[in-house]
Design an enzyme around this catalytic site. Sequence first.
Site, short mmCIF file in Angstrom:
data_model
loop_
_atom_site.label_atom_id
_atom_site.label_comp_id
_atom_site.label_asym_id
_atom_site.label_seq_id
_atom_site.Cartn_x
_atom_site.Cartn_y
_atom_site.Cartn_z
CD GLU A 15 -3.18 -0.86 0.52
OE1 GLU A 15 -3.15 0.18 -0.13
OE2 GLU A 15 -3.28 -2.23 -0.44
CB CYS A 38 -2.00 6.84 2.65
SG CYS A 38 -2.51 5.52 3.55
#
Length: 504
Positions: free
Chosen positions: A263, A300
């Site tokens: 990720e 993120c």
Amino acid sequence: MSWTPHGKHLIAGEWVGGDATFTSEPAHGPAHSFSVGTVDLVDRACEAAEDAFWTYGYTTREERALFLEAIADEIEARADAITEIGSQESGLPTGRLQGERGRTTGQLRLFASHIRKGDYLDRRHDAALPDRQPAPRPEIMMVERPIGPVAVFGASNFPLAFSTAGGDTAAALAAGCPVVVKGHSAHPGTGEIVAEAVLAAIEKTGMPKGVFSLVQGGDRHVGAAVVQHPRIKAVGFTGSLGGGRALFDLCAQRPEPIPFFGELGSVNPMFLMPEAMKTRAEELGAGWAGSLTMGAGQFCTNPGISVVLDGADADRYTAAAKAALEATDPQTMLTDGIAKAYRDGKERFETRNSVRPVYTTPSEGRVANPNLYETTGDNYLQDHALGEEVFGPLGLIVRVGSVEEMVTLAKGFEGQLTTTIHMDAGDMADAAKLTPILERKAGRVLVNGFPTGVEVVDSMVHGGPYPASTNFGATSVGTMSIRRFVRPVSYQNFPKELLPEDLQ
Ligand code: NAP
């Protein structure tokens, strides 16, 4: 301080030190010494994980659920000490650490209830057809089985929820896979105390000791050795694009390649539709600034880019965002390295003629202030660097001439964790032009919200096409994340006694 780290690695139930050490770099509070990870320790942890798999991989779902709940209990039993060391190491405020602890224990308990239900096993059964012509069909059954030892790399920005006993570890343990954690060098003490909680849960529930190990970092060879170890069957990684890509490549080059679930970063573009901007440009601008600066922009899912139609409404949006950023206090960043990378990212914008500064502030040391720039759609499309993540509170407004240009811009975006449309009812036709493009670009598409804040639920997808993640079919948040650590096995013509318990 009530709890002081001893600085050792946890290898299959044993705390192991070493000669070489590194010193933590906390944002505040005392620095501590930690043993540097070694290739030998990685080997011991991975071999112990393989040994443990022969027991742990065959535990019942109820046994694993109790183990996950025990980890959550043990984390809670150390609540204040975890918050203290976590806040010192990361610079994140106490309230944020407390919330993240709740999310972490919530994830562990969610996985306990998820595996008790058993839907993730996806059990299938095709009955035998002994009289079928020209040949009889045997009975075939299918069930998802755990894959074996899993390596986990946490990220600096979530020292609990995406780290030692975070989402990846919870999903792997729930599936029946032992875990080897490569500790993050930005929060080694937080890693140690959480590992202590996991060990207490192992002892309480009688799990094999090799089911969990923590090898601290301090040397980049440790991460490389973990992903290349032949006993490791998959990697869960949360972190930067550069680090993730380097480790992904190592996984692909192994004699036995394994999946690397990385990720990575994302700029999470937002598209602001004309009617919504007409009615609430100021509200949207201020809301964006709030999302952009949350946690010093170190998410993120930080929405780094706003795409707007040029004109008076865009001016109102820009002015409102600027005013909100001006009122934002300086914030502490997670590490010296991340703070420097933020200043370098700002420099990238400062040195470009194609970009106009709207609001810029100097940042020094580990403290970050927000920055806002704007550019045109043409300039954005011509300059690839403008679409790269700047980890921190930096925003870019892209002004376009028409909804058609918005569509062109959307097509040019790389893979994202999220994309967002802000719209009113009158924007439906324009939003319909964007939706098919945005859903190809991202794991999660939002309407009228900000992407920071990821719900841990059954329907969450936290992933997306590369470079948002290295595997677009997977999520690292929510119960579907367990799918990364199981694989389907068909049992053909098997006597009942030999079938896995989940099929009996
Ligand atoms: P990072 O610097 O990539 O570090 C992550 C982990 O990988 C650390 O353990 C690090 O080791 C290791 N590592 C990095 N490069 C390596 C290499 N070349 N070889 C071996 N090991 C390596 O990332 P971070 O600063 O912790 O996290 C910030 C980034 O994570 C941001 O880009 C953010 O967008 C992203 N992020 C993504 C998500 C998501 O769910 N998509 C969530 C949170 C954050 P060391 O301990 O030695 O540094």
